[in-house]
Design a protein around this motif. Structure first.
Motif, short mmCIF file in Angstrom:
data_model
loop_
_atom_site.label_atom_id
_atom_site.label_comp_id
_atom_site.label_asym_id
_atom_site.label_seq_id
_atom_site.Cartn_x
_atom_site.Cartn_y
_atom_site.Cartn_z
N VAL A 126 65.59 -7.50 -27.66
CA VAL A 126 65.56 -6.52 -25.74
C VAL A 126 64.02 -6.14 -25.28
O VAL A 126 63.06 -5.34 -26.42
N ALA A 127 63.24 -6.65 -24.36
CA ALA A 127 62.22 -6.35 -24.02
C ALA A 127 61.68 -6.17 -23.57
O ALA A 127 62.01 -6.44 -21.86
N ILE A 128 60.96 -4.82 -22.39
CA ILE A 128 60.36 -4.43 -21.65
C ILE A 128 59.23 -5.33 -21.11
O ILE A 128 57.94 -4.43 -22.42
N ILE A 129 58.67 -5.69 -19.80
CA ILE A 129 57.40 -5.66 -19.64
C ILE A 129 57.31 -5.45 -18.65
O ILE A 129 57.25 -5.89 -17.39
N GLY A 172 49.88 -11.93 -13.62
CA GLY A 172 49.76 -13.43 -14.16
C GLY A 172 49.60 -13.16 -15.38
O GLY A 172 50.78 -13.81 -16.38
N ILE A 173 49.39 -12.57 -16.06
CA ILE A 173 49.58 -12.63 -17.85
C ILE A 173 50.88 -12.01 -17.77
O ILE A 173 51.71 -12.77 -18.87
N GLY A 174 51.12 -10.85 -17.24
CA GLY A 174 52.35 -10.45 -17.39
C GLY A 174 54.04 -11.56 -17.36
O GLY A 174 55.12 -11.37 -17.92
N GLY A 175 53.63 -12.73 -15.89
CA GLY A 175 54.42 -13.11 -16.17
C GLY A 175 54.51 -14.51 -17.20
O GLY A 175 55.80 -14.52 -17.30
N ALA A 176 53.30 -14.48 -17.64
CA ALA A 176 53.20 -15.86 -18.87
C ALA A 176 54.02 -15.11 -20.12
O ALA A 176 54.80 -15.46 -20.39
N ILE A 177 54.10 -13.88 -20.48
CA ILE A 177 54.81 -13.01 -21.31
C ILE A 177 56.26 -13.53 -20.78
O ILE A 177 56.64 -13.58 -21.58
N ALA A 178 56.48 -13.29 -19.83
CA ALA A 178 57.73 -13.00 -19.95
C ALA A 178 59.08 -14.71 -19.92
O ALA A 178 59.41 -14.50 -19.95
N ALA A 221 63.71 -6.91 -19.26
CA ALA A 221 63.17 -5.89 -18.72
C ALA A 221 62.08 -6.71 -17.70
O ALA A 221 61.95 -5.98 -18.02
N LEU A 222 62.35 -6.52 -16.23
CA LEU A 222 60.72 -6.52 -15.94
C LEU A 222 60.57 -5.70 -14.67
O LEU A 222 61.11 -5.31 -13.76
N ALA A 223 59.66 -5.00 -15.17
CA ALA A 223 59.32 -3.93 -14.77
C ALA A 223 57.45 -3.99 -13.61
O ALA A 223 56.79 -4.72 -14.35
N ASP A 224 57.61 -3.86 -13.18
CA ASP A 224 56.27 -3.99 -11.69
C ASP A 224 56.49 -3.46 -10.86
O ASP A 224 57.63 -2.95 -9.61
N ILE A 225 55.37 -2.22 -9.51
CA ILE A 225 55.86 -1.72 -8.95
C ILE A 225 55.68 -2.43 -7.71
O ILE A 225 56.13 -1.54 -6.55
N ASP A 235 64.39 -2.92 -28.24
CA ASP A 235 63.12 -3.60 -29.80
C ASP A 235 61.34 -4.03 -29.54
O ASP A 235 61.31 -3.87 -30.37
N ILE A 236 60.96 -4.48 -28.29
CA ILE A 236 60.24 -4.33 -27.12
C ILE A 236 59.94 -4.38 -26.53
O ILE A 236 60.38 -4.04 -25.68
N LEU A 237 58.24 -3.69 -26.53
CA LEU A 237 57.93 -3.48 -24.75
C LEU A 237 56.37 -4.01 -25.30
O LEU A 237 55.59 -3.81 -25.78
N VAL A 238 55.94 -4.64 -24.07
CA VAL A 238 54.89 -5.11 -23.84
C VAL A 238 53.72 -3.91 -22.40
O VAL A 238 54.83 -4.06 -21.28
N ASN A 239 52.95 -3.29 -22.47
CA ASN A 239 52.28 -2.77 -21.36
C ASN A 239 51.44 -3.27 -21.06
O ASN A 239 49.98 -3.91 -21.33
N VAL A 240 51.78 -4.33 -19.73
CA VAL A 240 50.57 -5.05 -19.13
C VAL A 240 49.74 -4.09 -17.99
O VAL A 240 49.27 -4.94 -17.57
N ALA A 241 51.14 -3.06 -17.19
CA ALA A 241 50.01 -3.08 -16.35
C ALA A 241 49.37 -2.43 -15.78
O ALA A 241 48.32 -1.86 -17.00
N GLY A 242 48.20 -2.63 -14.87
CA GLY A 242 46.73 -2.37 -14.88
C GLY A 242 45.80 -2.91 -14.08
O GLY A 242 46.50 -4.13 -13.49
N GLY A 243 44.52 -3.22 -13.92
CA GLY A 243 43.92 -3.01 -13.04
C GLY A 243 42.39 -2.06 -13.08
O GLY A 243 42.54 -1.38 -13.36
N ALA A 244 41.73 -3.42 -12.27
CA ALA A 244 40.38 -2.63 -12.08
C ALA A 244 39.47 -2.55 -10.97
O ALA A 244 40.38 -2.49 -9.59
N ASP A 245 38.47 -1.90 -10.88
CA ASP A 245 37.79 -1.19 -9.51
C ASP A 245 36.33 -1.54 -9.62
O ASP A 245 36.25 -1.05 -10.77
N ARG A 246 35.75 -1.53 -8.79
CA ARG A 246 34.44 -1.71 -8.97
C ARG A 246 33.76 -0.56 -7.67
O ARG A 246 33.22 -0.97 -6.84
#
Ligand SMILES: NC(=O)c1ccc[n+]([C@@H]2O[C@H](COP(=O)([O-])OP(=O)(O)OC[C@H]3O[C@@H](n4cnc5c(N)ncnc54)[C@H](O)[C@@H]3O)[C@@H](O)[C@H]2O)c1
Length: 249
Positions: free
Chosen positions: A8-11, A17-23, A34-38, A85-96
């Motif tokens: 069981v993995a939460i992503i 892009g990256i989270g989708g590829a991992i999923a 479990a596919l989490a996104d805002i 069993d697995i947690l993958v923390n992908v959510a994130g992003g930048a600002d300039r």
């Protein structure tokens, strides 16, 4: 097979892009997701795609900067499958923004999205992993957490924080059978990142990379799969650099 069949993995950030590829990569290996996104719609369409392939995924609208929302993400996963069993923390992003123009709100937004999120999500899943005496956590840092980056200081600081948080948590839970690692990608051609550049700017940016091209989301997913697979039993507390030798620090 990577040995994650029926795990069981939460992503988080799985609509991106990256989270989708991992999923997709984990789904092909038989993991329950479990596919989490805002942005709930993107996670939902990813879950539908995976379920249509014969996988087992559900989407959960989650704001990883909000403790209650993150608790709900872990709770919904445990209710459905009884373990994490697995947690993958992908959510994130930048600002300039240059430091002199950055407001406190700007700073908090980026640091909460990229660093506080990792703390909250790890804290929410670790009790289940401690009970199981097993678990694998992977968080996405960034090359900028090691090089720094003008106009992305808050993002760089947060991603450096992810690497050191990873080491610290790995020390806390190593005896409990839980591994905690990070991946620091260089430039990865996700739609979000590519959209920030004209063709000319992209060619210039990519020319700086010794490998002569940007990485693909699937190349980050390969590393994210290895770290949670049966092939990795002893690597923990590490940040793996996936950057085509773009090692300019
Ligand atoms: N693409 C790159 O070149 C690159 C390089 C280094 C690191 N990274 C990191 O990789 C991760 C994914 O990047 P990407 O290029 O796939 O970006 P992306 O924008 O495609 O994906 C990020 C996802 O996170 C989600 N998200 C944002 N804030 C959230 C919140 N508060 N709660 C839940 N979900 C939230 C977004 O909706 C999006 O689906 C990010 O952490 C990014 O910083 C990317």
């Amino acid at each position: 097979m990577a040995g994650i069949d029926n795990k069981v993995a939460i992503i988080t950030g799985s609509g991106g892009g990256i989270g989708g590829a991992i999923a997709l990569r984990y789904a092909r290996e038989g993991a329950k997701l479990a596919l989490a996104d805002i942005v709930a719609e993107t996670a939902k369409s990813r879950a539908s795609e995976i379920n249509a392939m014969g996988g087992d995924a559900f989407a959960i609208a989650t704001d990883v900067t909000n403790k209650d929302s993150v608790r709900q993400m872990a709770h919904a996963t445990l209710e459905r499958w009884g373990r994490i069993d697995i947690l993958v923390n992908v959510a994130g992003g930048a600002d300039r923004k240059p430091v002199v123009e950055m407001t406190e709100t700007d700073w908090d937004h980026i640091v909460n999205m990229n660093l506080k999120s990792v703390f909250l999500c790890c804290q929410a899943v670790i009790p289940a992993m401690l009970k199981q005496k097993s678990g694998k956590i992977v968080s996405i840092s960034s090359i900028y957490g090691f090089t720094g980056n003008a106009t992305r200081s808050s993002y760089a600081a947060a991603k450096a924080g992810v690497a050191v948080f990873t080491k610290s948590l790995a020390l806390e839970v190593a005896k409990e059978g839980i591994s905690v690692n990070a991946i620091a990608p260089g430039r990865v051609s996700t739609p979000r990142v590519r959209g920030h550049y004209s063709d000319e700017q992209w060619a210039e940016a990519v020319a700086l990379i010794p490998a002569g091209r940007a990485g693909t989301p699937d190349e980050v997913a390969s590393t994210a799969l290895f770290l949670v697979s049966d092939e990795n039993r002893y690597i923990t507390g590490q940040t793996i650099h996936v950057n085509g030798a773009w090692l300019n620090w």
